[in-house]
Design a protein around this motif. Structure first.
Motif, mmCIF file in Angstrom:
data_model
loop_
_atom_site.group_PDB
_atom_site.id
_atom_site.type_symbol
_atom_site.label_atom_id
_atom_site.label_comp_id
_atom_site.label_asym_id
_atom_site.label_seq_id
_atom_site.Cartn_x
_atom_site.Cartn_y
_atom_site.Cartn_z
ATOM 1 N N ASP A 147 0.843 -1.206 0.000
ATOM 2 C CA ASP A 147 0.000 0.000 0.000
ATOM 3 C C ASP A 147 0.875 1.251 0.000
ATOM 4 N N TYR A 148 0.388 2.292 -0.643
ATOM 5 C CA TYR A 148 1.032 3.624 -0.697
ATOM 6 C C TYR A 148 2.357 3.623 -1.479
ATOM 7 N N ILE A 149 2.582 2.597 -2.262
ATOM 8 C CA ILE A 149 3.758 2.611 -3.156
ATOM 9 C C ILE A 149 3.311 3.146 -4.511
ATOM 10 N N GLN A 150 3.850 4.300 -4.880
ATOM 11 C CA GLN A 150 3.428 4.928 -6.138
ATOM 12 C C GLN A 150 4.104 4.257 -7.339
ATOM 13 N N SER A 151 5.406 3.937 -7.210
ATOM 14 C CA SER A 151 6.109 3.224 -8.288
ATOM 15 C C SER A 151 7.398 2.622 -7.734
ATOM 16 N N VAL A 152 7.894 1.610 -8.425
ATOM 17 C CA VAL A 152 9.163 0.964 -8.047
ATOM 18 C C VAL A 152 10.053 0.934 -9.284
ATOM 19 N N LYS A 153 11.283 1.420 -9.120
ATOM 20 C CA LYS A 153 12.203 1.453 -10.256
ATOM 21 C C LYS A 153 13.513 0.767 -9.882
ATOM 22 N N TYR A 154 14.001 -0.049 -10.803
ATOM 23 C CA TYR A 154 15.296 -0.702 -10.574
ATOM 24 C C TYR A 154 16.066 -0.865 -11.883
ATOM 25 N N GLY A 155 15.711 -0.065 -12.888
ATOM 26 C CA GLY A 155 16.348 -0.202 -14.203
ATOM 27 C C GLY A 155 15.726 -1.323 -14.985
ATOM 28 N N GLN A 156 14.368 -1.384 -14.925
ATOM 29 C CA GLN A 156 13.651 -2.448 -15.623
ATOM 30 C C GLN A 156 14.103 -2.534 -17.089
ATOM 31 N N GLY A 157 14.249 -3.725 -17.558
ATOM 32 C CA GLY A 157 14.675 -3.934 -18.952
ATOM 33 C C GLY A 157 16.185 -4.009 -19.051
ATOM 34 N N TYR A 158 16.888 -3.048 -18.466
ATOM 35 C CA TYR A 158 18.356 -3.044 -18.517
ATOM 36 C C TYR A 158 18.938 -4.076 -17.552
#
Length: 297
Positions: A147-158
């Protein structure tokens, strides 16, 4: 075995090496050539593995928190992330700090973002490091469901492509080194076999006078050991000098930390020890495999 008998085997092994000069030269040359190739690939693979490890360590998960979350919600998210399996560290970065870092990172261009200090559009972030880089994708997927996580980034694809490339490179390197080692064993075994064929009468006489197989094997065992060690000397010297100079001149030119070479010290000593051990093992193995045929008769 008595100490006097062991000394006798040592003396015999040294005598045989000197007595069969050309065969010794051929065996040592075979070990030298193959260990040089093995050493070069070893240096390449260990440095590639080091660079790949550095790149993997820089992979992190950034969980952006929704602005609707209050302080209790943010703390609860941090607690849930910390309690997950495979987490090495969790750092909370408030959105004000994120904006400051962005302005600093952009240098002169960062001035354009200073007006946003009054109405910061960024979000609070949890920066997560995993114990194993391979867990990054799994951890990111789990955090996305909180809950309350707007987005998660970890270099998706790369990241997926990076891990795939690193795994392929490591596997190719392992296959090449193992292949070279087997080639080295085959060459050394055949070379030593020629030496032993020339001395089959000596083995037969020793058997006729009642010498045990163990007694006969010992001088050949020691000869294989000396040949392997002698054959490793040139590759060690060559690779040490070349790598020392490569590191001395190339390392200061490399500006990206993650592609830095392994430091010459202790790397050269580690490679030297590995080559000595490989030389000794394949020398002993080649010698014992070759003499076994004559002991079965």
């Amino acid at each position: 075995m008595k100490f006097r008998t062991l000394l006798r085997h040592f003396r015999e092994s040294f005598k045989n090496i000197g007595r069969n000069g050309w065969m010794t030269f051929a065996s040592v040359s075979a070990v030298t050539v193959t260990l040089t190739l093995v050493g070069v690939f070893l240096v390449l693979m260990m440095n590639l593995n080091h660079i790949a490890g550095n790149v993997e360590k820089d992979v992190e998960v950034r969980a952006h928190i929704d602005n609707a979350a209050n302080q209790n919600d943010i703390k609860a998210i941090g607690k849930k992330i910390t309690e997950m399996d495979g987490i090495e560290s969790v750092i909370f970065s408030p959105k004000d700090e994120e904006l400051t870092n962005l302005i600093d990172d952009l240098g002169d261009n960062g001035e354009a973002f200073k007006p946003f200090e009054q109405d910061n559009p960024l979000r609070d972030v949890y920066i997560i490091k995993t114990k194993s880089p391979q867990d990054v994708i799994k951890v990111a997927k789990k955090i996305e469901g909180f809950d309350y996580i707007q987005s998660v980034k970890y270099g998706q694809g790369y990241v997926e492509k990076l891990f795939s490339f690193v795994n392929i490179a490591r596997n190719i390197g392992i296959v090449l080194i193992v292949g070279l080692l087997f080639t080295a064993m085959f060459l050394i075994s055949n070379t030593i076999k020629i030496t032993i064929v020339a001395r089959r009468k000596e083995i037969e006489i020793m058997r006729l006078v009642g010498a045990t197989n163990t007694f006969i094997r010992w001088p050949f065992f020691l000869e294989g050991l000396w040949l392997g060690i002698l054959g490793a000397i040139v590759p060690i010297g060559l690779i040490s000098v070349l790598y020392y100079n490569l590191y001395k001149y190339a390392a200061p030119q490399i500006t990206f930390k993650f592609v830095e070479l392994l430091p010459a010290n202790p790397f050269i000593y580690q490679v030297s020890a590995i080559l000595i051990v490989i030389g000794a093992v394949i020398g002993i193995w080649g010698s014992l495999m070759s003499v076994r045929k004559f002991l079965k008769v």
